[in-house]
Design a protein around this motif. Structure first.
Motif, PDB file in Angstrom:
ATOM      1  N   UNK A 129    -145.196 -69.505  72.025  1.00  0.00           N
ATOM      2  CA  UNK A 129    -144.239 -69.035  71.009  1.00  0.00           C
ATOM      3  C   UNK A 129    -143.781 -67.612  71.244  1.00  0.00           C
ATOM      4  N   UNK A 130    -144.634 -66.778  71.828  1.00  0.00           N
ATOM      5  CA  UNK A 130    -144.222 -65.402  72.106  1.00  0.00           C
ATOM      6  C   UNK A 130    -143.044 -65.355  73.055  1.00  0.00           C
ATOM      7  N   UNK A 131    -143.131 -66.131  74.135  1.00  0.00           N
ATOM      8  CA  UNK A 131    -142.018 -66.176  75.090  1.00  0.00           C
ATOM      9  C   UNK A 131    -140.793 -66.779  74.437  1.00  0.00           C
ATOM     10  N   UNK A 132    -140.976 -67.903  73.768  1.00  0.00           N
ATOM     11  CA  UNK A 132    -139.865 -68.578  73.104  1.00  0.00           C
ATOM     12  C   UNK A 132    -139.133 -67.644  72.150  1.00  0.00           C
ATOM     13  N   UNK A 133    -139.876 -67.039  71.242  1.00  0.00           N
ATOM     14  CA  UNK A 133    -139.240 -66.212  70.220  1.00  0.00           C
ATOM     15  C   UNK A 133    -138.691 -64.913  70.802  1.00  0.00           C
ATOM     16  N   UNK A 134    -139.350 -64.356  71.795  1.00  0.00           N
ATOM     17  CA  UNK A 134    -138.806 -63.153  72.443  1.00  0.00           C
ATOM     18  C   UNK A 134    -137.462 -63.465  73.099  1.00  0.00           C
ATOM     19  N   UNK A 135    -137.361 -64.628  73.739  1.00  0.00           N
ATOM     20  CA  UNK A 135    -136.081 -65.030  74.330  1.00  0.00           C
ATOM     21  C   UNK A 135    -135.010 -65.190  73.260  1.00  0.00           C
ATOM     22  N   UNK A 136    -135.358 -65.805  72.149  1.00  0.00           N
ATOM     23  CA  UNK A 136    -134.369 -65.972  71.074  1.00  0.00           C
ATOM     24  C   UNK A 136    -133.921 -64.619  70.524  1.00  0.00           C
ATOM     25  N   UNK A 137    -134.858 -63.691  70.370  1.00  0.00           N
ATOM     26  CA  UNK A 137    -134.477 -62.341  69.921  1.00  0.00           C
ATOM     27  C   UNK A 137    -133.590 -61.673  70.964  1.00  0.00           C
ATOM     28  N   UNK A 138    -133.917 -61.863  72.234  1.00  0.00           N
ATOM     29  CA  UNK A 138    -133.101 -61.305  73.306  1.00  0.00           C
ATOM     30  C   UNK A 138    -131.670 -61.817  73.204  1.00  0.00           C
ATOM     31  N   UNK A 139    -131.514 -63.128  73.051  1.00  0.00           N
ATOM     32  CA  UNK A 139    -130.177 -63.713  72.991  1.00  0.00           C
ATOM     33  C   UNK A 139    -129.403 -63.232  71.763  1.00  0.00           C
ATOM     34  N   UNK A 140    -130.113 -62.968  70.677  1.00  0.00           N
ATOM     35  CA  UNK A 140    -129.428 -62.520  69.462  1.00  0.00           C
ATOM     36  C   UNK A 140    -128.976 -61.065  69.546  1.00  0.00           C
ATOM     37  N   UNK A 141    -129.457 -60.334  70.544  1.00  0.00           N
ATOM     38  CA  UNK A 141    -129.114 -58.914  70.693  1.00  0.00           C
ATOM     39  C   UNK A 141    -128.074 -58.703  71.791  1.00  0.00           C
ATOM     40  N   UNK A 142    -127.232 -59.687  71.990  1.00  0.00           N
ATOM     41  CA  UNK A 142    -126.217 -59.613  73.044  1.00  0.00           C
ATOM     42  C   UNK A 142    -125.256 -58.453  72.930  1.00  0.00           C
ATOM     43  N   UNK A 143    -125.033 -57.935  71.743  1.00  0.00           N
ATOM     44  CA  UNK A 143    -124.096 -56.820  71.594  1.00  0.00           C
ATOM     45  C   UNK A 143    -124.738 -55.464  71.869  1.00  0.00           C
ATOM     46  N   UNK A 144    -126.065 -55.410  71.969  1.00  0.00           N
ATOM     47  CA  UNK A 144    -126.746 -54.158  72.305  1.00  0.00           C
ATOM     48  C   UNK A 144    -126.483 -53.842  73.779  1.00  0.00           C
ATOM     49  N   UNK A 145    -126.159 -52.583  74.059  1.00  0.00           N
ATOM     50  CA  UNK A 145    -125.771 -52.200  75.416  1.00  0.00           C
ATOM     51  C   UNK A 145    -126.823 -52.567  76.457  1.00  0.00           C
ATOM     52  N   UNK A 146    -128.034 -52.082  76.334  1.00  0.00           N
ATOM     53  CA  UNK A 146    -129.080 -52.323  77.345  1.00  0.00           C
ATOM     54  C   UNK A 146    -129.680 -53.715  77.215  1.00  0.00           C
ATOM     55  N   UNK A 147    -130.010 -54.099  76.006  1.00  0.00           N
ATOM     56  CA  UNK A 147    -130.679 -55.386  75.804  1.00  0.00           C
ATOM     57  C   UNK A 147    -129.727 -56.540  76.088  1.00  0.00           C
ATOM     58  N   UNK A 148    -128.488 -56.423  75.655  1.00  0.00           N
ATOM     59  CA  UNK A 148    -127.505 -57.474  75.913  1.00  0.00           C
ATOM     60  C   UNK A 148    -127.271 -57.680  77.397  1.00  0.00           C
ATOM     61  N   UNK A 149    -127.175 -56.587  78.141  1.00  0.00           N
ATOM     62  CA  UNK A 149    -126.998 -56.676  79.594  1.00  0.00           C
ATOM     63  C   UNK A 149    -128.183 -57.413  80.225  1.00  0.00           C
ATOM     64  N   UNK A 150    -129.377 -57.073  79.787  1.00  0.00           N
ATOM     65  CA  UNK A 150    -130.579 -57.727  80.310  1.00  0.00           C
ATOM     66  C   UNK A 150    -130.557 -59.220  79.994  1.00  0.00           C
TER      67      UNK A 150
END
Length: 192
Positions: free
Chosen positions: A101-122
């Motif tokens: 679940x840690x990987x799963x939810x971290x990925x979902x949080x990553x995808x939801x932060x697409x508009x953040x400059x650094x995180x979205x690029x990643x």
């Protein structure tokens, strides 16, 4: 008097990333703190900051680690030609991986932060890395690769919402189709 053995820096860094994966997964990027991550890793908050510099950098490293684990799992599935179609092997490898679940939810949080400059690029770089891997290394045509990724996102959503635990007929039907018909295995993996 008991003495604790110091972990090598690489192992300590990995333990921070593992703890951060869980904390970011549970609380999201905005809700997680480096102090919570330090407590989960059993180290000082100062060491977390000294190692990664900022919460944003740490989150980016958690995201890269998750994508790296997907790459490794997919490459192993491609290499393990067991007679099943490659997309089926990739799907099984992905379900096994996101049962964490840690990987799963971290990925979902990553995808939801697409508009953040650094995180979205990643997030974009990671997603395209996986797309290229399933297209180029697994040999899926672009339409097959995009369909495979769409099914993966459906699996993410099902697991994040814990639909595999629902007894509602429509949920059972959706989850059964999302996991290739093996609802029992899907529930067992999600329970881990």
């Amino acid at each position: 008097m008991e003495t604790r053995q110091r972990l090598p820096a690489a192992e300590r860094r990995e333990s921070i990333l593992a703890a951060a994966t869980v904390v970011f997964g549970e609380r999201g990027y905005a809700g997680a703190t480096t102090d919570q991550i330090a407590i989960a890793a059993g180290i000082s908050q100062a060491y977390v900051v000294r190692t990664f510099g900022s919460k944003e950098t740490l989150f980016v490293e958690v995201a890269r680690r998750a994508v790296g684990r997907i790459e490794a799992a997919f490459r192993a599935a491609i290499a393990a030609d067991d007679g099943r179609p490659v997309a089926q092997r990739l799907g099984a490898a992905y379900i096994d991986l996101v049962a964490d679940r840690g990987i799963l939810l971290s990925l979902l949080h990553l995808f939801s932060l697409g508009s953040d400059t650094a995180i979205g690029r990643t997030g974009r770089e990671g997603f395209l890395t996986i797309y290229r891997l399933v297209r180029d290394e697994a040999g899926l045509a672009p339409d097959e690769a995009s369909h495979f990724l769409a099914e993966g996102m459906l699996i993410n959503t099902v697991l994040a919402l814990r639909l595999q635990d629902a007894d509602e007929p429509d949920a059972v039907e959706l989850v059964t189709h999302a996991c290739g018909g093996d609802l029992r295995k899907f529930r067992e993996l999600a329970a881990d």
